[in-house]
Motif scaffolding. Sequence first.
Motif, PDB file in Angstrom:
ATOM      1  N   GLN A 190       0.705  -1.149  -0.066  1.00 11.23           N
ATOM      2  CA  GLN A 190       0.039  -0.049  -0.076  1.00 11.23           C
ATOM      3  C   GLN A 190       0.818   0.983  -0.006  1.00 11.23           C
ATOM      4  OE1 GLN A 190      -3.307  -0.198   2.737  1.00 11.23           O
ATOM      5  NE2 GLN A 190      -3.437  -2.274   2.671  1.00 11.23           N
ATOM      6  N   GLY A 191       1.996   1.193   0.737  1.00 14.59           N
ATOM      7  CA  GLY A 191       2.924   2.339   0.865  1.00 14.59           C
ATOM      8  C   GLY A 191       3.543   2.583  -0.759  1.00 14.59           C
ATOM      9  N   THR A 192       3.880   1.781  -1.486  1.00 12.35           N
ATOM     10  CA  THR A 192       4.516   1.624  -2.931  1.00 12.35           C
ATOM     11  C   THR A 192       3.230   2.317  -3.675  1.00 12.35           C
ATOM     12  OG1 THR A 192       5.886  -0.127  -2.637  1.00 12.35           O
ATOM     13  CG2 THR A 192       5.125   0.445  -4.731  1.00 12.35           C
ATOM     14  N   ALA A 193       2.002   1.897  -3.649  1.00 13.82           N
ATOM     15  CA  ALA A 193       1.047   2.390  -4.546  1.00 13.82           C
ATOM     16  C   ALA A 193       0.570   3.860  -4.051  1.00 13.82           C
ATOM     17  CB  ALA A 193      -0.319   1.507  -4.257  1.00 13.82           C
ATOM     18  N   LEU A 194       0.650   4.160  -2.854  1.00 13.65           N
ATOM     19  CA  LEU A 194       0.394   5.631  -2.487  1.00 13.65           C
ATOM     20  C   LEU A 194       1.444   6.448  -2.823  1.00 13.65           C
ATOM     21  CD1 LEU A 194      -1.633   4.784   0.795  1.00 13.65           C
ATOM     22  CD2 LEU A 194      -2.636   5.583  -1.152  1.00 13.65           C
ATOM     23  N   GLY A 197      -1.557   2.085  11.409  1.00 12.74           N
ATOM     24  CA  GLY A 197      -0.333   2.656  10.755  1.00 12.74           C
ATOM     25  C   GLY A 197      -0.259   2.004   9.023  1.00 12.74           C
ATOM     26  N   THR A 198      -1.299   1.204   8.904  1.00 12.20           N
ATOM     27  CA  THR A 198      -0.994   0.392   7.513  1.00 12.20           C
ATOM     28  C   THR A 198      -0.512   1.199   6.391  1.00 12.20           C
ATOM     29  OG1 THR A 198      -2.766  -0.878   8.294  1.00 12.20           O
ATOM     30  CG2 THR A 198      -2.279  -1.316   5.985  1.00 12.20           C
ATOM     31  N   GLN A 199      -1.254   2.471   6.414  1.00 12.12           N
ATOM     32  CA  GLN A 199      -0.737   3.205   5.142  1.00 12.12           C
ATOM     33  C   GLN A 199       0.252   4.265   5.743  1.00 12.12           C
ATOM     34  OE1 GLN A 199      -4.518   3.390   5.828  1.00 12.12           O
ATOM     35  NE2 GLN A 199      -4.405   1.436   4.803  1.00 12.12           N
ATOM     36  N   ALA A 200       0.281   4.789   6.767  1.00 13.00           N
ATOM     37  CA  ALA A 200       1.215   5.610   7.160  1.00 13.00           C
ATOM     38  C   ALA A 200       2.641   4.995   7.114  1.00 13.00           C
ATOM     39  CB  ALA A 200       0.931   6.112   8.635  1.00 13.00           C
ATOM     40  N   LEU A 201       2.723   3.800   7.917  1.00 18.01           N
ATOM     41  CA  LEU A 201       4.054   3.260   7.640  1.00 18.01           C
ATOM     42  C   LEU A 201       4.656   2.950   6.518  1.00 18.01           C
ATOM     43  CD1 LEU A 201       3.059   0.321  10.447  1.00 18.01           C
ATOM     44  CD2 LEU A 201       4.697   2.208  10.868  1.00 18.01           C
ATOM     45  N   GLY A 202       3.846   2.701   5.443  1.00 16.54           N
ATOM     46  CA  GLY A 202       4.517   2.285   4.025  1.00 16.54           C
ATOM     47  C   GLY A 202       4.845   3.666   3.477  1.00 16.54           C
ATOM     48  N   LEU A 203       4.282   4.691   3.763  1.00 12.59           N
ATOM     49  CA  LEU A 203       4.575   5.950   3.143  1.00 12.59           C
ATOM     50  C   LEU A 203       5.766   6.546   3.815  1.00 12.59           C
ATOM     51  CD1 LEU A 203       1.087   7.692   2.849  1.00 12.59           C
ATOM     52  CD2 LEU A 203       2.712   7.283   0.905  1.00 12.59           C
TER      53      LEU A 203
END
Length: 264
Positions: free
Chosen positions: A31-35, A58-64
């Motif tokens: 998800q971080g890569t996609a965002l 943190g599912t999106q925040a950690l990836g970003l």
Amino acid sequence: MLTPTARYFYDELAADYDLLYADWDASVARQGTALDDRLTRALGPGPHDVLDCACGIGTQALGLAARGHHVTGTDLSPVAAARAAREATARGLRIPAAAADMRALPLRDATFDAVVCADNSLPHLLTPDDVGTALGEMRRVLRPGGLLLLTTRPYDALRRERPLSTPPAVRTGPDGRTISFQLWHWHDDGEHYDLELFQLKPDTGEDPAPGPDHWATTVRRATYWALIRQQLTDLAGEAGFRSAGWHEPEDTGFFQPMLTAHRP
């Protein structure tokens, strides 16, 4: 309107939220890569200052953050926000995270390059006024030209089909398997529904004796507004966003449809 159960739903789920995924760490990275890709396409190379206004654990925040962005997290649930901060520290990342209602963000105007509101978080708000207020707050904290990234379930199809459940998801870990699934109870208006999230884990207690045939079951409940794309696009426009457009999962690599829009 936001029902009080929304906060308690995520307070209680925070410890087990990662168990909704077969591999949470892999989902965080994906998800971080996609965002990050969508941020780069819209704003150019980062790093960017990003607010995740429904950060959860943190599912999106950690990836970003792992992709180099400067991420701040807020969430209605203080328990979830606290876990997001701990997860960041454990990974050598820095994500300031705090409890906040997205309708009243405790942040200065024009602070962020992008605001993320992902994973069907906005539909916890059940009226046009509340959705509009939240979108107005997201616009307020964006810098001119800043980007909104918002994802929901594919509600255009779901409102036509009105499903009553989701398929089970299975997570296999050191303590055995966790099975998660949802039951949906549609309101008469055809737009709102009550959700029951079931999680089944191996029962490790003494009564009854633990074993493969014994499960501990937890049920958590919340209510959603199944916002179709045109409704959400119109509300974003009324909140002052421009250049709104929808992007499909096959184009973004993100698992839900994505709305992007800009603050003028």
